[in-house]
Scaffold this active site. Structure first.
Site, PDB file in Angstrom:
ATOM      1  N   LYS A  79       0.854  -1.193   0.000  1.00 28.03           N
ATOM      2  CA  LYS A  79       0.000   0.000   0.000  1.00 28.03           C
ATOM      3  C   LYS A  79       0.886   1.238   0.000  1.00 28.03           C
ATOM      4  O   LYS A  79       1.894   1.293   0.724  1.00 28.03           O
ATOM      5  CB  LYS A  79      -0.896  -0.017   1.240  1.00 28.03           C
ATOM      6  CG  LYS A  79      -1.894   1.139   1.297  1.00 28.03           C
ATOM      7  CD  LYS A  79      -2.767   1.018   2.549  1.00 28.03           C
ATOM      8  CE  LYS A  79      -3.807   2.127   2.649  1.00 28.03           C
ATOM      9  NZ  LYS A  79      -4.613   2.016   3.874  1.00 28.03           N
ATOM     10  N   SER A 154      -9.368   1.917   3.030  1.00 27.60           N
ATOM     11  CA  SER A 154      -8.575   2.668   2.083  1.00 27.60           C
ATOM     12  C   SER A 154      -7.529   1.822   1.351  1.00 27.60           C
ATOM     13  O   SER A 154      -6.974   2.262   0.365  1.00 27.60           O
ATOM     14  CB  SER A 154      -7.864   3.817   2.813  1.00 27.60           C
ATOM     15  OG  SER A 154      -6.976   3.294   3.781  1.00 27.60           O
ATOM     16  N   SER A 178      -9.386  -0.074   7.356  1.00 28.25           N
ATOM     17  CA  SER A 178      -8.853   0.086   6.003  1.00 28.25           C
ATOM     18  C   SER A 178      -8.206  -1.163   5.409  1.00 28.25           C
ATOM     19  O   SER A 178      -7.996  -1.229   4.203  1.00 28.25           O
ATOM     20  CB  SER A 178      -7.839   1.226   5.968  1.00 28.25           C
ATOM     21  OG  SER A 178      -8.527   2.452   5.986  1.00 28.25           O
TER      22      SER A 178
END
Ligand SMILES: [Mg+2]
Ligand SMILES: [Zn+2]
Lengths: 486, 107, 478
Positions: A79, A154, A178
């Site tokens: 990420k 996210s 997330s």
């Protein structure tokens, strides 16, 4: 390999044995990326050349009979909120679009030390603020199960990359869900570890007191494997628990016989899509059939968790994101003739997207003179209540279970217009962050071809329990054998 | 389509006005354009109104949980570690000069 | 116009004895280094970096709190003080705060000051640790430079902030306090006040009938008296003109030696303090405190008492000597080599300090060493030089660092005790001053004149007793 995709633990074993060339494996994944990335848009940055070089290195090690790491040849997507030395780390923001960290996050360092091969940096909501991966300066990621839908957020890029076969394994971050939210929406496994179990060093902060780096994987064994690699004490993170990594894979087959599982009514009642609830109840029944003792329960203070979460997260974010002023790194607006104060204001307006600006402003307001007690302090007290409720519940239950997300993956654009309704989606994931306890999301079924995630929570450092429950459930559901056709 | 329940509707008191938004924007060094102010006021009032949910929680005599861990006294020895090179330090800077970062003028 | 003046100080002192910064392992000896060569992800505020507390900094902070007679909390934590400024890498400063479970490292302490012959108690409100900001360089001046250059080498250096109650009534008292504070910190071995910018202070000043004004950026304790004197004068003039003194923050411009307005109350910062989530609380146990207390060295107050009892010095002398650690150390070294503490003290208190004052030097900045002072005292004792010549060569010793022997030799200053040679000179003097010789038979004053003439001829080097003897003999035999 046709059909079901190889899982990371398979890849590592085959590579170690010399039955799979890391180079070939990376090439295959790159081909897949070539084919479908245009539709999924899971990545912000891809580093095929570096990945292939590293793969050759792994293959050479195999040839020479050298000792290989636990993630030998495993293709890792990271990420873009986790710092990678020499590789752009943008946080999904214009503000950091050209930022190249001079250091690796501890989790990255550890994965690379175990011979993982970084393939790229995945898309995300800007600075991890969002639950849909639509708030990215680089455009949205699309859910591989249904390209008209969001992958969750996210860490949406990480989950989508896995679901689409564009990586073997991924590292995300979970501040209020997330990791688990996109895991749920994309039908993969996601774990938010106990606060302090995985070093935050190198994780670009959104809300420090809540977040953890966590694995996203195709199956529970991969999740256990990645946890063995990235967990454990780090002296560079003062909030790191002084503990050694456990052998998480060793407990997977222990089963759930006799485990007491509580289902908080606050997490599965009102506001939860009945179709989602139905799948989750079915999973609870499955666990009961496997010998778990399941029962409904109540954690009354959970009704405050969403408000407490957003107050804390926004307040901390307003301070964490103050450093983006265009002087040391990051975007800088043309500021000829402007004094520093106006220049900063302009740089920050143009560098941040709308959701980030909203949270910074609200967080600033919540901490400002006269409001600290009303908002931040009050939220921290409510946090104590929530923690107490969990402490009480864990006297009676080993594990608590719920849906991960109260809804199925929404359509692209459905949630962005109304921030508050997007916040509401985090209702079941934020309590674990507030209490600092571990929580896992495991796929438990499909509704109209869309995955549903089953969430389990355990007391601090109870990751082994979660992995056991997840493993038992996944062995029955076997959703990992089905791959979305992009 | 499902409807999410936002908790019971509370009275909509206007908690924040344009002036407050502008002041907060100044505190945060985050410019808000004139045509954005009204939108922020409206959104913030909705969100802050939701935060008022917290008022209902009984927290008298409750200690805040700033840290979920019970860790205390985490220290480092006073031993130096080599710094990063100035080239590396300045590599990401939008503007630099003679080894310094270049910030906007003061006044 | 004798309105009562009330002054409080906030003093930032770098813990210069530390090897590394407060929250990262970068070396903290930033002086004279190329810009941005002592930085790491943490002190540059890079995304994802984290602070880890320097244990020694905490110990030093506690030592300071104890030395200032503070109460110590059982538990404390760091807070973020949020404000934007170009010298800040994160646009917040990790500091301490005393609400919501936080506490300074020390509170409710005191320091005793000797003011005008009496002892004065200055109350210490709080002592806490925080990080130093970076250094700003303006091409030109702060108000005309087209851009600002930033060096983060200093960013993150450990500061101990000492806040007093508004207990000072004059700029002199404020300066005396800073002097004493410096001496205490130097005795603790945590601080070297001689380093540029190691001690900086902000002052709050109010005069009866006016609002409180904060003066920031007082760069050295030499400047504090000037800054405060200026500000008091400014406020008194306003009050005399019946103009209200507004509550504001002013900036001391050390070059122009004036204070200028920075911001008024309305624009004051809203620091949005909240506990630093990246650091865990600090628990100050009894054992920890006992260990630190056991290691506390002798402090100025105790040393002052010892100087009185051990060396028999007057209280005032002992106070002056111990108000500067370097001076006290100098004294003890000299006494160890020479004995006669009162003689050493007299020389230090009068001629040495006067000389240093004149050169605007502190004792450690000067080239004077205890060894040289002792050598000089011995030359006097041995009759090689007169006290007067000693006073003379002291200036040279302070500025050049030469040994007294060398100076005396180079300048031919040894005392002339050669009787035959002096007799010859006396004959010359008599020949040159027949009138005085006449008078000298009846007038004692004329004898002094003749001695003076001889001294002139020898540039003061003639042994005065011998000179007197020869002149009187010669007169008697006339
Ligand atoms: Mg301060
Ligand atoms: Zn550093």
């Amino acid at each position: 390999m046709g059909g079901a995709k190889l899982h990371a633990h398979h890849v590592a074993e085959l590579v170690r044995r010399g039955d799979l060339s890391a180079y070939e494996h990376v090439c295959q994944i790159l081909e897949k990326i070539e084919r479908i990335e245009d539709k999924v848009r899971a990545y912000i940055t891809l580093i095929p050349d570096i990945a292939l070089e590293k793969a050759k290195e792994v293959d050479r090690k195999v040839e020479k009979g050298k000792r290989l790491g636990k993630l030998a040849g495993v293709v890792l997507a990271i990420k873009d909120v986790i710092s990678t030395k020499g590789i752009p780390t943008t946080c999904g923001s214009l503000m950091l679009q050209d930022y190249i960290p001079p250091y690796d996050a501890t989790a990255v360092e550890r994965a690379v030390a175990e011979d993982a091969i970084i393939i790229g940096k995945t898309n995300m909501d800007e600075f991890a603020m969002g639950s849909t991966t639509e708030n990215s300066a680089f455009g949205p990621t699309f859910n591989p199960w249904d390209l008209s839908r969001v992958p969750g957020g996210s860490s949406g890029g990480s989950a989508a990359a896995l679901a689409a076969g564009e990586a073997d394994i991924s590292l995300g971050s979970d501040t209020g869900g997330s990791v688990r939210c996109p895991a749920s929406f994309c039908g993969v496994v996601g774990l938010k570890p106990t606060y302090g179990l995985v070093s935050r060093y190198g994780l670009i902060a959104y809300a420090n007191s809540l977040e953890q780096i966590g694995p996203l994987t195709l199956c529970v064994r991969d999740c256990a494997l990645l946890m063995e690699v990235v967990s454990g004490h780090d002296p560079r993170d003062s909030t790191s628990i002084p503990t050694e990594p456990k052998k998480y894979q060793d407990v997977l087959e222990k089963g759930v016989e006799g485990l007491r599982i509580g289902v908080p009514e606050e997490m599965i009642g009102e506001g939860v899509d009945p179709l989602v609830a139905k799948e989750v109840w079915r999973a609870v029944d499955t666990l009961s059939e496997l010998g778990a003792v399941c029962e409904e329960t109540s954690l009354p203070s959970l009704e405050y968790s969403l408000a407490a979460y957003y107050v804390i997260a926004m307040s901390e974010a307003s301070s964490n994101l103050a450093r983006y002023d265009g002087v040391r790194y990051g975007f800088r607006a043309p500021d000829e003739g402007m004094d520093w104060s106006s220049a900063y204001s302009k740089t920050r307006r143009l560098g941040f997207g709308p959701e980030v600006r909203r949270r910074i402003l609200l967080g600033t307001y919540a901490l400002s003179a006269g409001y600290f007690d009303k908002y931040y302090l009050k939220a921290m007290k409510v946090r104590t209540l929530i923690k107490r409720d969990f402490d009480e519940a864990f006297k009676r239950f080993d594990v608590l279970a719920s849906p991960t997300m109260p809804i199925l993956p929404p359509k692209i654009g459905e949630k962005v217009a109304d921030p508050l309704s997007m916040y509401m989606c985090d209702i079941d994931t934020v309590p674990a962050n507030l209490a600092g306890i571990p929580s896992i999301s495991v796929p438990c079924g499909l509704v109209d071809g869309l995955p549903v995630g089953f969430q389990a929570m355990a007391p601090p450092l109870g990751e082994e329990l979660l992995l056991r429950v997840g493993y038992a459930l996944e062995s029955q559901v076997r959703l990992y054998e089905r791959i979305p056709v992009v | 389509m499902r409807v999410l329940v936002l908790g019971e509707e509370r009275s909509r008191i206007k908690l924040i006005d344009e002036e407050t938004v502008r002041h907060v924007a100044w505190l945060a060094r985050l410019e808000v354009l004139d045509d954005e102010v009204e939108g922020f006021v409206e959104q913030f009032n909705r969100i802050l109104d939701y935060f008022r949910k917290l008022d209902e929680a009984e927290t008298e005599d409750v200690e805040p949980t700033f840290h979920v861990l019970n860790l205390v006294n985490v220290f480092r020895e006073d031993e130096p570690f080599p710094p990063i090179s100035p080239q590396e330090a300045l590599k990401n800077a939008p503007k630099s000069e003679r080894g310094f970062f270049k910030a906007p003028k003061m006044v | 116009m004798s309105e009562k003046v009330v002054i409080g100080l906030e003093v930032h002192c770098q813990l210069t004895s530390l090897k590394t910064k407060l929250f990262c392992s970068c070396p903290s000896n930033y002086r004279g280094r190329e810009p941005n060569t002592l930085v790491c992800p943490t002190c540059l505020g890079l995304p994802g970096s984290l602070p880890v507390l320097n244990q020694k900094a905490l110990e030093y902070g506690l030592m300071v709190a104890l030395a200032l007679n503070c109460k110590i909390p059982k538990r404390t934590m760091f807070f973020r003080k949020n404000y934007f400024y170009p010298d800040m890498a994160k646009n917040f400063q990790i500091s301490m705060f005393d609400r919501a479970g936080g506490a300074p490292l020390g509170y409710d302490g005191y320091v005793t000051l000797a003011v005008g012959g009496t002892q004065k108690l200055v109350r210490i409100r709080r002592v806490h640790l925080e990080e130093d900001p970076g250094r700003l360089v303006y091409p030109g001046t702060i108000d005309t430079a087209p851009y600002t250059l930033v060096d983060y080498n200093r960013h993150g250096v450990a500061l101990v902030e000492v806040v007093t109650e508004p207990d000072f009534e004059s700029p002199k008292e404020a300066r005396a306090f800073l002097q004493k504070l410096r001496s205490i910190l130097e005795h603790l071995g945590v601080f070297d006040g001689g380093l540029e910018g190691a001690m900086r202070c902000d002052a709050n000043i109010s005069i009866a009938g006016g609002a409180r004004v904060e003066v920031k950026n007082i760069g050295s304790f030499k400047d504090v008296e000037r800054a405060l004197t200026f500000e008091i004068m400014r406020q008194k003039q306003l009050l005399a003109k019946k103009v209200a003194v507004v509550r504001e923050t002013r900036h001391w411009d050390g070059e122009r030696r004036i204070t200028v307005s920075l911001r008024t109350k309305e624009e004051e910062y809203d620091y949005r303090y909240f506990p630093e989530p990246d650091l865990v609380p600090v628990e100050i146990t009894e054992e920890m405190l006992d260990q630190i207390k056991a290691r506390l060295p002798e402090l100025p107050d105790a040393r002052q008492k010892r100087f009185v009892s051990q060396y028999g010095l007057p209280g005032y002398d002992a106070m002056v000597l111990t108000s500067d650690k370097a001076l006290a150390d100098f004294f003890e070294k000299a006494v160890a080599a020479y004995g006669k503490p009162k003689v050493v003290s007299n020389w230090l208190m009068s001629d040495v300090l006067r000389c240093l004052n004149e050169y605007n030097l502190e004792i450690w900045e000067s080239k004077l060493t205890p060894e040289h002072l002792v050598e000089m005292l011995k030359l006097i004792d041995e009759g090689v030089i007169s006290g007067k010549i000693a006073k003379n060569i002291l200036w040279d010793m302070v500025s050049s660092g030469k040994s007294p022997k060398q100076i005396v030799e180079e300048r031919g200053l040894t005392r002339i005790a050669d009787e035959e040679y002096l007799r010859k000179l006396v004959d010359e003097v008599f020949k040159e001053n027949p009138k005085a010789v006449e008078d000298a038979l009846s007038d004692e004053k004329a004898i002094h004149f003749l001695v003076g003439q001889l001294m002139k001829k020898t540039r003061g080097r003639a042994d005065p007793q011998l000179a007197n003897k020869i002149i009187r003999e010669k007169l008697a035999s006339k």
